[in-house]
Each structure stands twice: as structure tokens, then as C-alpha cells.
Enzyme design. Structure first.
Site, PDB file in Angstrom:
ATOM      1  N   ASP A 135      24.789   8.395 -98.897  1.00 48.65           N
ATOM      2  CA  ASP A 135      25.913   7.469 -98.683  1.00 48.65           C
ATOM      3  C   ASP A 135      26.262   6.714 -99.959  1.00 48.65           C
ATOM      4  O   ASP A 135      25.394   6.091-100.584  1.00 48.65           O
ATOM      5  CB  ASP A 135      25.566   6.443 -97.588  1.00 48.65           C
ATOM      6  CG  ASP A 135      25.254   7.131 -96.271  1.00 48.65           C
ATOM      7  OD1 ASP A 135      25.734   8.252 -96.058  1.00 48.65           O
ATOM      8  OD2 ASP A 135      24.509   6.537 -95.460  1.00 48.65           O
TER       9      ASP A 135
ATOM     10  N   ASP B 191      22.595   3.899-104.822  1.00 50.11           N
ATOM     11  CA  ASP B 191      23.485   2.740-105.011  1.00 50.11           C
ATOM     12  C   ASP B 191      22.798   1.431-104.593  1.00 50.11           C
ATOM     13  O   ASP B 191      23.360   0.363-104.828  1.00 50.11           O
ATOM     14  CB  ASP B 191      24.801   2.917-104.244  1.00 50.11           C
ATOM     15  CG  ASP B 191      24.610   2.930-102.745  1.00 50.11           C
ATOM     16  OD1 ASP B 191      23.722   3.683-102.268  1.00 50.11           O
ATOM     17  OD2 ASP B 191      25.309   2.187-102.030  1.00 50.11           O
TER      18      ASP B 191
ATOM     19  N   ASP C 222      20.586  10.059-103.390  1.00 48.95           N
ATOM     20  CA  ASP C 222      21.036   9.377-102.169  1.00 48.95           C
ATOM     21  C   ASP C 222      22.291  10.062-101.617  1.00 48.95           C
ATOM     22  O   ASP C 222      22.977  10.788-102.344  1.00 48.95           O
ATOM     23  CB  ASP C 222      21.339   7.917-102.546  1.00 48.95           C
ATOM     24  CG  ASP C 222      21.734   7.080-101.346  1.00 48.95           C
ATOM     25  OD1 ASP C 222      21.302   7.386-100.213  1.00 48.95           O
ATOM     26  OD2 ASP C 222      22.478   6.094-101.552  1.00 48.95           O
TER      27      ASP C 222
END
Lengths: 170, 170
Positions: free
Chosen positions: B9, B129, B7
Site C-alpha cells: 500500500d 512508506d 511494501d
């Protein structure tokens, strides 16, 4: 529900018409489609590199004939993902999203994938004008006719010459 | 070679630091990370919507500690794809490509996927996240700690608190 991966350039958007227009502006010469058969876009259009890297190029691509009705048909019947090899051209990305929103408002941002290779995407069928994307795809393969692929014969793909033909096979 | 989906961000880019900085500019108030635990970013930051839609927001996100070394380690050992849910924010797309090129020049455009959902991507491991991306992923799941997920206990995921821990598991 089956998932159909649909290419953007030369399947939804008539990039050939856009390149031809811009080549007229560059040099005054109108390239005829017949003279482009069998050549990849980067070999067919002298200013290819300049144009694909310019912001605004993809924002103003005309539609391929029948693409709006054809994609609406697929979207009503299947799970559609629009998959565009475009991270090579960072300036094209926002253009492509705005162009989709304007011309295909029934397609959500959740259905759009901008990537550098297509063999990483899970799907049951793929509609693409580039044989290199189809030959590494493990689902049903549909080769959408474009000048560069017009001479190709590949029995692993079903050729589609026009969006109206989509309904015959899908 | 195994394929790892990473990922962007809050895993490579410290979007929390960027939001906190911009909230100070908006209101003069500095939000403390401790006060943001358990809240999704859109609930934690009053001007979230404005900022994520603004061109330049993602271009100037600071790096997560250890992310350059950590990603280089993964990229040398595995096939790495950077997968970012970002088509919801058309203005972020060019920013994200330029940011990757500046901070992670060893990652090619061929390795970057900008999409609206991640369950369509083939991979063997995912570092993210957001639990919602991991729970629909059929490979190894790594939950990268961020304030919003700090209180989550999910035995199907291996929690990673810092990029240095990556080498323990991958």
C-alpha cells in the site's frame, strides 16, 4: 522472550478430517487414516486441488485435539506467531483469519503470518508437520505428527505426537 | 543474493487515489493531496475504517506511477518479497493476492507475505512508506514518499520520491 512459530494446517486444524469428510461427499468412499500414512495430502486425497482452492474449505476445518489448550499454554509463556503457507490458495486467506478468530480468540491478527515460504521468518522454535519447513529453520525444530510424516526419522527434530506433549519440551 | 522487502500500500498501490475517489462518492467532496500532508491515512480520510474493511477496496486500487517497471527491475536483480501488514483486514487478503496477480504477474505467491508486523521478516533492504516499519528494521531503509510522511526527516532512511529513483540506490 523466545518466539515460537506454530503452523496452522495439521497442527491447529485437522485438515485430514476435513479432507476425509469431503472425499466421502465426492465419492461415497471413506478413506482410513492408516491407508494415508507416508503420503503427502496432495497424493492422499483425489480431490485435494479442488478443495484447497474452494472458499469455505479452511473455514470449516475441525480442531486438532488439545490445540486450544496447548496454544494458550504456549501463548502465555512465549511470543507466539502462527505461520501458515497459504498464499498459494488465495481463497483460503480470509477463511483462515475468521477460523483463527473463532477458535483462538486469544491470538491477535498481529500474531498471524500468511506466506509462501517459512524460511524468511525470524524465530527461536518451530512446530510444523512438514519436514521441508523444519530442515531450513535455524532454531529448535518440533515435528508434529501427521499421517504423511509418520514414517520419517530425523534426529534434528523433536517429534510431538499430541498437543499435551508440548509441555514436556516447551 | 540480497533480499529486498517491498511494501504494497502506497508503494505499489495508490491507496490515496482510491480513498479520495471513495470519499467523493461518500460526501461529494474531493480531498486534495496537499491538505493530507503529515496526516496518517486513518486521520486523513473520514471513512477510512469502513473502506479498508470492505471486500473490493484493495482489489481496485490504482497503480503507483512506475511501480510495475520498478518492481520488475528489482525482481530481476534481487530476491524480492512483497510484505504487507494486512491481517488486520481479513477481507483485504484475497483482494491483495488477486491484485498482485493481475498487475505484477512476474511475482509468485511464494514471494508474498501478509502479516501483522514486519520486524519478524528477514531481509537486507526494506522499501516502505511507514517509518514505524523502517525504524525496527536492521537492513538498509528506504522511505517511499507518501503524503503522510512528506514532512519526516530521518537520517537512518534514504527517501525515495518515485520508482525511477530506485535504480540510483538499488
Amino acid at each position: 522472550m523466545e518466539r515460537i512459530l506454530v503452523d496452522m494446517d495439521a497442527v491447529l486444524g485437522d485438515v485430514y478430517a476435513r479432507f476425509i469428510d469431503l472425499e466421502i461427499k465426492e465419492s461415497g468412499i471413506k478413506l482410513e487414516l492408516d491407508s494415508l500414512v507416508g503420503k503427502l495430502e496432495q497424493d492422499a486425497f483425489p480431490h485435494f486441488d479442488k478443495h484447497v482452492h474452494t472458499k469455505g474449505f479452511f473455514r470449516h476445518v475441525p480442531l486438532i485435539d488439545g490445540s486450544v489448550e496447548g496454544l494458550r499454554y504456549l501463548n502465555d509463556k512465549y511470543e507466539v506467531l502462527i505461520v501458515s503457507s497459504s498464499t498459494e490458495f488465495p481463497n483460503s486467506l480470509t477463511d483462515k483469519m475468521e477460523w483463527m478468530e473463532e477458535n483462538f480468540p486469544f491470538i491477535s491478527w498481529k500474531q498471524i503470518v500468511l506466506c509462501g515460504r517459512k524460511d524468511i521468518i525470524k524465530g527461536d522454535a518451530m512446530i510444523d508437520d512438514h519436514l521441508k519447513n523444519l530442515t531450513v529453520f535455524d532454531g529448535k525444530r518440533f515435528l508434529f505428527t501427521a499421517p504423511h510424516n509418520q514414517l520419517i526419522v530425523d534426529k534434528s527434530c523433536q517429534r510431538i505426537n499430541h498437543w499435551e506433549e508440548i509441555k514436556i519440551y516447551l
